[in-house]
Scaffold this motif. Structure first.
Motif, PDB file in Angstrom:
ATOM      1  N   MET A   1       0.837  -1.096   0.073  1.00 47.15           N
ATOM      2  CA  MET A   1      -0.019   0.013  -0.129  1.00 47.15           C
ATOM      3  C   MET A   1       0.740   1.216   0.121  1.00 47.15           C
ATOM      4  N   GLN A   2       0.381   2.517  -0.581  1.00 45.82           N
ATOM      5  CA  GLN A   2       0.915   3.628  -0.500  1.00 45.82           C
ATOM      6  C   GLN A   2      -0.052   4.619  -0.326  1.00 45.82           C
ATOM      7  N   PRO A   3      -0.002   5.393   0.620  1.00 48.79           N
ATOM      8  CA  PRO A   3      -0.972   6.662   0.759  1.00 48.79           C
ATOM      9  C   PRO A   3      -0.644   7.667  -0.170  1.00 48.79           C
ATOM     10  N   LEU A   4      -1.511   8.253  -1.089  1.00 52.05           N
ATOM     11  CA  LEU A   4      -1.567   9.293  -1.933  1.00 52.05           C
ATOM     12  C   LEU A   4      -2.434  10.343  -1.432  1.00 52.05           C
ATOM     13  N   SER A   5      -2.091  11.196  -0.617  1.00 54.17           N
ATOM     14  CA  SER A   5      -3.015  11.974   0.226  1.00 54.17           C
ATOM     15  C   SER A   5      -2.633  13.635  -0.321  1.00 54.17           C
ATOM     16  N   GLN A   6      -2.167  13.890  -1.305  1.00 54.88           N
ATOM     17  CA  GLN A   6      -2.134  15.246  -1.751  1.00 54.88           C
ATOM     18  C   GLN A   6      -3.459  16.025  -2.135  1.00 54.88           C
ATOM     19  N   VAL A   7      -4.192  15.000  -2.395  1.00 53.26           N
ATOM     20  CA  VAL A   7      -5.580  15.892  -3.151  1.00 53.26           C
ATOM     21  C   VAL A   7      -6.498  15.784  -1.724  1.00 53.26           C
ATOM     22  N   LEU A   8      -6.073  15.170  -0.646  1.00 54.42           N
ATOM     23  CA  LEU A   8      -7.082  15.449   0.627  1.00 54.42           C
ATOM     24  C   LEU A   8      -6.296  16.546   1.352  1.00 54.42           C
ATOM     25  N   GLU A   9      -5.443  16.991   1.037  1.00 54.04           N
ATOM     26  CA  GLU A   9      -4.637  18.053   1.847  1.00 54.04           C
ATOM     27  C   GLU A   9      -5.431  19.131   1.917  1.00 54.04           C
ATOM     28  N   GLU A  10      -5.484  20.132   2.979  1.00 55.50           N
ATOM     29  CA  GLU A  10      -6.426  21.105   3.439  1.00 55.50           C
ATOM     30  C   GLU A  10      -5.701  22.569   3.402  1.00 55.50           C
ATOM     31  N   TYR A  11      -4.794  22.700   2.781  1.00 54.96           N
ATOM     32  CA  TYR A  11      -4.290  24.328   2.477  1.00 54.96           C
ATOM     33  C   TYR A  11      -4.972  24.817   1.335  1.00 54.96           C
ATOM     34  N   PRO A  12      -4.770  26.114   1.248  1.00 56.44           N
ATOM     35  CA  PRO A  12      -5.715  26.910   0.487  1.00 56.44           C
ATOM     36  C   PRO A  12      -5.497  26.420  -0.815  1.00 56.44           C
ATOM     37  N   GLU A  13      -4.249  26.408  -1.629  1.00 53.28           N
ATOM     38  CA  GLU A  13      -3.860  25.987  -2.895  1.00 53.28           C
ATOM     39  C   GLU A  13      -4.608  24.621  -3.398  1.00 53.28           C
ATOM     40  N   MET A  14      -4.842  23.928  -2.434  1.00 52.58           N
ATOM     41  CA  MET A  14      -5.405  22.488  -2.872  1.00 52.58           C
ATOM     42  C   MET A  14      -6.921  22.341  -2.659  1.00 52.58           C
ATOM     43  N   ASN A  15      -7.536  23.464  -2.263  1.00 57.87           N
ATOM     44  CA  ASN A  15      -8.862  23.636  -1.916  1.00 57.87           C
ATOM     45  C   ASN A  15     -10.069  23.173  -3.211  1.00 57.87           C
ATOM     46  N   HIS A  16      -9.543  23.615  -3.964  1.00 53.10           N
ATOM     47  CA  HIS A  16     -10.344  23.562  -5.301  1.00 53.10           C
ATOM     48  C   HIS A  16     -10.293  21.897  -5.663  1.00 53.10           C
ATOM     49  N   LEU A  17      -9.320  21.439  -5.774  1.00 58.47           N
ATOM     50  CA  LEU A  17      -9.420  19.880  -6.166  1.00 58.47           C
ATOM     51  C   LEU A  17      -9.731  19.024  -5.080  1.00 58.47           C
ATOM     52  N   TYR A  18      -9.468  19.422  -3.705  1.00 52.39           N
ATOM     53  CA  TYR A  18      -9.868  18.673  -2.497  1.00 52.39           C
ATOM     54  C   TYR A  18     -11.437  18.718  -2.416  1.00 52.39           C
ATOM     55  N   THR A  19     -12.036  19.784  -2.705  1.00 46.90           N
ATOM     56  CA  THR A  19     -13.696  20.092  -2.879  1.00 46.90           C
ATOM     57  C   THR A  19     -14.141  18.954  -3.729  1.00 46.90           C
ATOM     58  N   LYS A  20     -13.839  19.138  -5.164  1.00 46.47           N
ATOM     59  CA  LYS A  20     -14.378  18.455  -6.139  1.00 46.47           C
ATOM     60  C   LYS A  20     -14.216  16.943  -5.980  1.00 46.47           C
TER      61      LYS A  20
END
Length: 398
Positions: A340-359
């Motif tokens: 297994m390998q976590p791929l957590s970037q899309v779940l991170e909650e800093y402002p620049e990632m907000n759009h991708l995270y929300t989608k």
């Protein structure tokens, strides 16, 4: 005669080149600390815990083998001064990666991964491990760092029980994360069922995604989020500050990242470590961003299946419980030959990632659910080297 001289020149040239290569390798080996003892790997020995008579320390020595965000090992432990079979787990506020984890959600998940490993070790040694989350009350979210320092995440109490087989125990001594390519083999219905049944509670679900449509969508989001993260200098700098380039640094810190994290081993390990020690710019700035994107793309394009842990709530106790389930998934996967390998970037909650995270969240966790973990799983083509761990006594404070 001319032919003989030409042959001699070529032979001498090849010999000189061979000598130069050997000298260079020896130099890089020395620079990388290749002659040093790997103190940071001692906790991985099954005999390591035998150095301690206190069962609490013995079980905690297995707990620190669990995965943690950025391998920060953010655990502080305190022995109960009155009850010889109880101890406390605290989140270590000095081990925060605040740029990628501003809400400290990954930090709390990492508390749960430790607790599950302690539970499995308890089965092996004949202890029933009782875990009470936040025994002294919930965190004050307005004063979070102080809360972490003063309020325990869990009280762990040991009760004598019949010693069991503990089928997951041996899996604790395997690397928790494998970033190497996986074989393109579908998971069997049994394997999928085993993973999805790892959660025994209705408010936390585990879902395996193996259909091509989901895999393609998730892969695209994983890659897009990696490109986004690579373009945020403060995030990349945070990662770079916990990279350990050589054996000296690994023995000194014993947490964070190193070249083993990308599967580098054998003769390439001292070569790469020596180069990174001599030329740190090879793993910073634009070079680090490009390496990160390339590595993530390789991982995402070698994902026979993705798995998500989704929760109805997002309180601190739920985050910790999600970490416990993740450890159970890792260990269960190991028993079936899965990595297994976590791929957590899309779940991170800093402002620049907000759009991708929300989608991403709207698609896979509607109705205000939270995706606590996203990771790929499959049969690895190569086993990963073991990662750094601190000495168990470094975690205990009075």
């Amino acid at each position: 005669m001319k032919g003989d001289k030409s042959s001699d020149v070529v032979a001498n040239g090849l010999l000189s080149l061979a000598v130069a290569i050997i000298v260079l390798f020896i130099a890089l080996f020395i620079i990388s600390g290749g002659f040093m003892k790997q103190e940071y790997l001692k906790p991985w020995s099954k005999e390591y815990s035998n150095n301690y008579n206190d069962p609490r320390i013995r079980l905690a020595a297995r707990g620190i083998l669990a995965s943690s965000g950025h391998n920060m090992q953010p655990w502080t432990l305190r022995l109960d001064p009155i009850d010889s079979l109880s101890f406390y787990l605290y989140a270590n506020p000095e081990r925060i990666t605040k740029e990628v984890d501003p809400e400290f959600r990954q930090m709390m998940i990492s508390q749960g991964t430790f607790l599950e490993y302690v539970s499995v070790a308890g089965e092996k040694e004949g202890w029933e491990v009782k875990i009470k989350l936040f025994p002294n009350g919930e965190y004050d979210e307005e004063n979070l760092l102080h809360s972490m320092d003063t309020l325990p995440v869990a009280k762990i109490t040991l009760e004598s029980a019949q010693q069991e087989e503990a089928p997951l125990y041996n899996a604790m001594y395997m690397p928790d994360t494998n970033r190497m390519p996986y074989w393109d083999h579908e998971l069997s219905p049994y394997e999928i069922s085993s993973l999805e049944s790892a959660s025994d509670t209705s408010d936390i679900s585990v879902k395996v995604y193996k259909e091509q449509s989901d895999r393609s969508y998730i892969t695209a989001c994983v890659i897009e989020s990696a490109i986004m993260e690579a373009g945020v200098p403060r995030v990349m700098e945070e990662t770079n500050t916990i990279f350990r380039a050589n054996e000296h640094q690994k023995n000194r810190y014993r947490y964070g990242f190193s070249v083993e994290g990308q599967g580098t081993s054998g003769l390439m390990k001292p070569v790469l470590q020596g180069m990174l020690t001599m030329f740190p710019s090879l793993n910073s700035g634009k070079a680090a961003s490009q390496n990160f994107i390339k590595s993530t793309m390789t991982s995402a394009k070698n994902a026979p299946a993705y798995v998500m842990i989704v929760t109805e709530r997002n309180d601190r106790a739920t985050q910790v419980r999600s970490g416990m389930i993740y450890s159970r998934l890792v260990l269960t996967g190991h028993t079936m030959g899965l990595a297994m390998q976590p791929l957590s970037q899309v779940l991170e909650e800093y402002p620049e990632m907000n759009h991708l995270y929300t989608k991403f969240k709207q698609k896979y966790a509607p109705k205000d659910g939270t995706i606590q973990m996203l990771f790929r799983t499959g049969y690895p083509k190569k086993r990963m080297p073991l990662s750094m761990r601190q000495d168990i006594m470094n975690f205990f404070v009075k």
